[in-house]
Motif scaffolding. Structure first.
Motif, short mmCIF file in Angstrom:
data_model
loop_
_atom_site.label_atom_id
_atom_site.label_comp_id
_atom_site.label_asym_id
_atom_site.label_seq_id
_atom_site.Cartn_x
_atom_site.Cartn_y
_atom_site.Cartn_z
N UNK A 193 0.81 -1.22 0.00
CA UNK A 193 0.00 0.00 0.00
C UNK A 193 0.84 1.27 0.00
N UNK A 194 2.15 1.13 0.18
CA UNK A 194 3.02 2.30 0.18
C UNK A 194 3.41 2.72 -1.23
N UNK A 195 3.19 1.84 -2.19
CA UNK A 195 3.60 2.12 -3.56
C UNK A 195 2.45 2.75 -4.36
N UNK A 196 2.77 3.66 -5.27
CA UNK A 196 1.73 4.23 -6.13
C UNK A 196 1.27 3.20 -7.15
N UNK A 197 0.11 3.44 -7.75
CA UNK A 197 -0.41 2.54 -8.78
C UNK A 197 -0.74 3.36 -10.02
N UNK A 198 -0.81 2.69 -11.15
CA UNK A 198 -0.99 3.34 -12.43
C UNK A 198 -2.48 3.38 -12.81
N UNK A 199 -3.06 4.57 -12.88
CA UNK A 199 -4.48 4.70 -13.22
C UNK A 199 -4.72 4.69 -14.73
N UNK A 200 -3.66 4.67 -15.53
CA UNK A 200 -3.84 4.71 -16.98
C UNK A 200 -4.55 3.46 -17.48
N UNK A 254 -10.36 1.17 -3.70
CA UNK A 254 -11.06 0.47 -4.77
C UNK A 254 -10.36 0.68 -6.11
N UNK A 255 -9.89 1.90 -6.33
CA UNK A 255 -9.20 2.21 -7.58
C UNK A 255 -7.91 1.42 -7.71
N UNK A 256 -7.20 1.27 -6.61
CA UNK A 256 -5.97 0.46 -6.64
C UNK A 256 -6.29 -0.97 -7.09
N UNK A 257 -7.35 -1.56 -6.56
CA UNK A 257 -7.69 -2.93 -6.90
C UNK A 257 -8.16 -3.06 -8.35
#
Length: 366
Positions: free
Chosen positions: A28-35, A270-273
């Motif tokens: 959870x500390x890492x960013x995720x890609x919304x693209x 939710x967006x991360x998942x």
């Protein structure tokens, strides 16, 4: 034969995680890609308000096509009009749907697929849910002077469990049938919406708690088969008390002055998942943001001014992160005991039968 346990949980003979292809714990500390959201067609039940509406707005802003099903036609149509105005190049649509109706849900999926620019659905969010404001299950009433009990209304179970199971079942049917030529390469995902009441009891809302516990049972069962058998990722979120229409007046009184979760943190989890296509079979709990010392469960409420030295601020936590390793060990041991018991019982039964034959009697009475 001497009792032998698996030499290691990493032993491929016993490692269920390897077989079902569950992803590692979520960092959870890492960013995720919304693209990855851009161009996806996402179907959300119960999205006319609350979390579903927040998901719809956020994901549409990242290029997703949003299709929602709900009973609140006015709010649903208004939301879709808003999305069409803010993202006119995308495809958005609202469909009237009672999630407790199988025919309504089948129609919802077919309509969403027809409206999708890819003629398929990439992600389904089973977000429809209600609470029993009157708490009728905990307060049985008599029908008349004869003191006959009144049959309880189980609408919460109908919506929160039956409706979610219909949505999930149809997702497992339609998601693998994405009709685009590159369908085998497309991400397919089901996001279940449970609650903190799905992992701990909520005494004032028994029916709601029971239904959300059942959703977690659905998740824990299907996450071992949905990806392995259908190529469909399955994850779940468990929000704490958040200011949404589902928070009852009694709940607001109970939580007066106490910290609550924030909608934006639920949306972020939710967006991360949804966006991280490598997350499979994971559950996230979202609550009030707290500063927690590393390796120490002694939180302090988050406050302005940045993170204190040695502490990190977080609102999202992973649950059931390692339970497959633990559960498979327990199940292995328990099944071993059952097999031993079965062998002993079988030997005893056979011995009794032979003893009965030897004595010229019957061994049917034991």
């Amino acid at each position: 034969m001497a009792h032998q346990e698996p030499s290691s949980l990493s032993d491929s003979t016993w490692n269920v995680v390897d077989k079902i292809r569950q992803s590692p714990p979520v960092d959870l500390s890492k960013p995720y890609d919304t693209s990855t959201l851009s161009g996806k067609s996402i179907l959300i039940t119960g999205a006319a308000s609350g979390f579903g509406a927040a998901f719809a707005r956020h994901w549409a802003s990242h290029g997703a096509n949003i299709f929602i099903g709900d009973l609140n036609d006015t709010a649903g149509e208004q939301l879709i009009a808003e999305l069409r105005s803010s993202s006119p190049s995308q495809h958005h649509a609202y469909f009237h749907c009672d999630v407790t109706s199988w025919n309504d849900q089948v129609s919802l999926f077919k309509s969403a697929i027809a409206a999708s620019p890819t003629q398929g659905i990439d992600c389904v969010v089973a977000g429809a849910g209600i609470v029993d404001v009157a708490n009728s299950f905990d307060t049985p009433k008599s029908l008349d002077s004869n003191n006959e009990p009144v049959q309880p209304k189980l609408k919460v179970v109908e919506v929160n469990l039956k409706g979610v199971m219909y949505t999930t079942h149809l997702s497992l049917f339609y998601l693998p049938r994405n009709s685009t030529p590159e369908s085998e390469k497309r991400d397919r995902h089901i996001l279940l919406v449970s609650s903190v009441a799905g992992i701990m009891p909520l005494p004032s809302q028994t029916e709601y708690s029971a239904s959300k516990h059942a959703v977690m049972g659905l998740f824990r069962s299907l996450r071992s088969t949905s990806y392995m058998n259908h190529g469909v990722r399955l994850n779940v979120i468990n929000p704490y008390f958040v200011e949404t229409p589902l928070l009852t007046p009694g709940g607001r009184v109970l939580l007066a002055g106490a910290p609550k979760g924030k909608v934006e943190d639920v949306v972020d989890a939710a967006t991360r998942l949804v966006a991280d296509e490598g997350i499979v079979g994971r559950a996230l709990l979202i609550g009030p943001k707290m500063k927690v010392e590393e390796d120490d469960w002694m939180p302090s409420l988050d406050s302005p001014g940045g993170e204190e030295e040695g502490k990190r601020s977080r609102a999202v936590w992973e649950i059931y992160g390692h339970d497959y390793e633990k559960v498979e060990t327990f199940v292995w041991r328990y099944l071993t005991m059952l097999n031993v018991l079965k062998s002993v019982y079988g030997w005893k039964k056979t011995a009794m039968e032979w003893w009965g034959i030897f004595r010229g009697g019957s061994s049917s009475q034991q």
